[in-house]
Design an enzyme around this catalytic site. Structure first.
Site, PDB file in Angstrom:
ATOM      1  N   TYR A 115       0.862  -1.183   0.000  1.00  0.00           N
ATOM      2  CA  TYR A 115       0.000   0.000   0.000  1.00  0.00           C
ATOM      3  C   TYR A 115       0.896   1.230   0.000  1.00  0.00           C
ATOM      4  CZ  TYR A 115      -4.329   2.590   0.801  1.00  0.00           C
ATOM      5  OH  TYR A 115      -5.397   3.437   0.676  1.00  0.00           O
ATOM      6  N   LYS A 170     -20.909 -19.442 -10.070  1.00  0.00           N
ATOM      7  CA  LYS A 170     -20.143 -19.311 -11.309  1.00  0.00           C
ATOM      8  C   LYS A 170     -18.702 -18.901 -10.999  1.00  0.00           C
ATOM      9  CE  LYS A 170     -20.469 -19.417 -15.843  1.00  0.00           C
ATOM     10  NZ  LYS A 170     -21.448 -18.645 -16.605  1.00  0.00           N
ATOM     11  N   GLY A 272     -34.528 -18.996 -28.094  1.00  0.00           N
ATOM     12  CA  GLY A 272     -34.131 -17.926 -27.193  1.00  0.00           C
ATOM     13  C   GLY A 272     -32.645 -17.678 -27.332  1.00  0.00           C
TER      14      GLY A 272
END
Length: 480
Positions: A115, A170, A272
């Site tokens: 950082y 997923k 579809g």
């Protein structure tokens, strides 16, 4: 009642306090048998001279059936239901994913490097050369999994909050199967232009975009606009993942039956997102005789060259207002049936209209277009989207390897050549000598799938000119 399969999604674990005397457990077992609830594990938690506590796990038909069984157990004499838990909900408690750093921060020295102030040097380097973002950040291995919740699984428009557990799943598959860090992004809008703007806005942090569970026809517009405006891979998995795996399975099914893709008559039912993409993929692979059906009947037909010419947007070739016949008409003499519609719309008599050596892919979930017990007896090769039958057509065979290959070469897009290469790679994971009617597609747990697909996709990206990173001699092998 429908039979409960070995992988029931309605498995309960119930903790019961039973009087410690003969016959009590037998009453419980008899009640479960009467309810056709399949008894699994039985564990003793504690016991005294008068009482014993047992955990009993059993499968039920659905939520309502489970509630009924638990209520009846509580009515048995000398039986008290202490708790009842659903394994699915237990698995999702607190979410299924988390973020972990690559380096532990235990000293001020490390903190100052990861950082401020050390990170400032890296930021200045990227500002001077934006391509370095791939080298010094997680972008090179990150995919955003984006959904608006408008088409969650087969459940419909449930909204972004309900889509989140699906996107988490997923993300887990991306990590487990391909080593990719993916992030669930569920947006609180279903306006296509707004979704496009959101994804464009977050794109600097990702190496790829996976669109998921977005309803048709909006999904076509969203994907097209993002592909045109972004220089990273964008893929709507419900369309293209399904199409890639289907083509792989059909390639092997044709090898088993000795038929050729350019000779067979193919009927696709359900136009579809997935059905349209499958038609496009089949035409790109060389299919010459494709009929597309929807609830109106046959609405996609024509000469092969005509269909191929408009395959980038098949909607221009659809004739919803003037269907050319019914699904039954389309099946007469057909070699291949591909269902991406709804359950139980095809009968055994319909299948018997097809040509000998017929191939039937009934992919509607949870109930296929034709009952499996009929499909396996009336087709030479039968496949579904379910895990409890052979030949499962599963998107998880495609998207991890496709994105792995695209990320590895920093591809600017996922194009037709890359998807065709992925399909062939999946098909040829199975050696010629082991192909059979019940084994035309590899398992999602086959460790060879992702590396093979990734290599094929990377090679196709380079050959088609969309790879920005060339292979180096000292590059490690792709996900071995």
């Amino acid at each position: 009642m429908r039979d409960i399969g070995p992988y029931s999604n309605y498995r309960l674990t119930v903790r019961l306090e039973l009087a410690n005397k003969p016959g009590i457990f037998a009453r419980v077992a008899a009640l479960l048998a009467e309810e056709q609830a399949n008894l699994g594990a039985v564990d003793l938690v504690s016991a005294t001279k008068t009482r014993m506590v047992r955990d009993m796990t059993f499968d039920v038909q659905n939520e309502e059936h489970g509630e009924k069984v638990v209520a009846r157990l509580g009515e048995l004499p000398d039986v008290t239901v202490l708790s009842a838990s659903d394994r699915i909900f237990l698995l999702h408690l607190g979410g299924k994913i988390r973020v972990e750093g690559k380096y532990p921060i235990r000293t001020r020295n490390v903190l100052s490097m990861v950082y401020t102030p050390g990170v400032g040097r890296v930021s200045r380097a990227i500002a001077q050369d934006k391509s370095k973002v791939y080298t010094f950040t997680c972008k090179s291995n990150s995919v955003a999994v984006v959904s608006d919740g408008s088409a969650v699984l087969g459940l419909g428009n449930l909204g972004p909050e309900a889509a989140l557990p699906v996107m988490e799943g997923k993300v887990m598959l991306f990590k487990e199967l391909a080593g990719i860090d993916a992030w669930p992004i569920c947006v609180n809008t279903q306006d296509p232009d707004e979704i496009v703007r959101i994804v464009q806005g977050i794109s600097p942090g990702f190496g790829g975009i996976n669109l998921e569970d977005i309803s048709a026809p909006r999904c076509f517009e969203i994907e097209q606009k993002l592909k045109q405006s972004l220089d990273i891979p964008v893929m709507h998995d419900d369309q293209h993942g399904t199409a890639v795996v289907l083509l792989a399975a059909l390639t092997n099914a044709l090898r088993v039956t000795g038929k050729q893709l350019d000779q067979v008559r193919i009927v696709v039912n359900g136009l579809g997102a997935a059905g349209t993409a499958c038609c496009r993929m089949l035409l790109a692979a060389g299919a010459a005789h494709v009929l597309g059906c929807d609830k109106e009947g046959i609405i996609l037909c024509g000469e092969a060259e005509q269909l191929r010419a408009c395959r980038t947007d098949l909607r221009a070739c659809l004739t919803r207002d003037s269907p050319k016949g019914t699904l039954r008409d389309a099946l007469k003499g057909a070699d291949v049936f591909i269902g991406l519609s709804v359950g139980n719309v095809v009968t055994a008599a319909d299948l018997d209209l097809m040509a000998p050596g017929r191939i039937v892919f009934a992919l509607a979930n949870p109930d296929p277009e034709v009952a499996p017990e009929l499909g396996v007896t009336h087709a030479a090769i039968f496949a579904t989207g379910r895990s409890d039958y052979p030949n499962q057509i599963n998107n998880a065979l495609a998207f991890p390897g496709i994105f792995r290959g695209a990320l590895d070469v920093q591809a600017s897009e996922i194009n037709e050549a890359m998807k065709l290469a992925a399909a062939q790679a999946i098909a040829h994971v199975i050696p010629e000598g082991t192909l059979s009617e019940d084994y035309i597609i590899p398992s999602v747990f086959d460790k060879a799938v992702v590396p093979c697909v990734a290599r094929a996709v990377a090679a196709a990206a380079r050959a088609s000119g969309v790879a920005r990173r060339r292979a180096k001699a000292d590059d490690p092998p792709i996900l071995e």
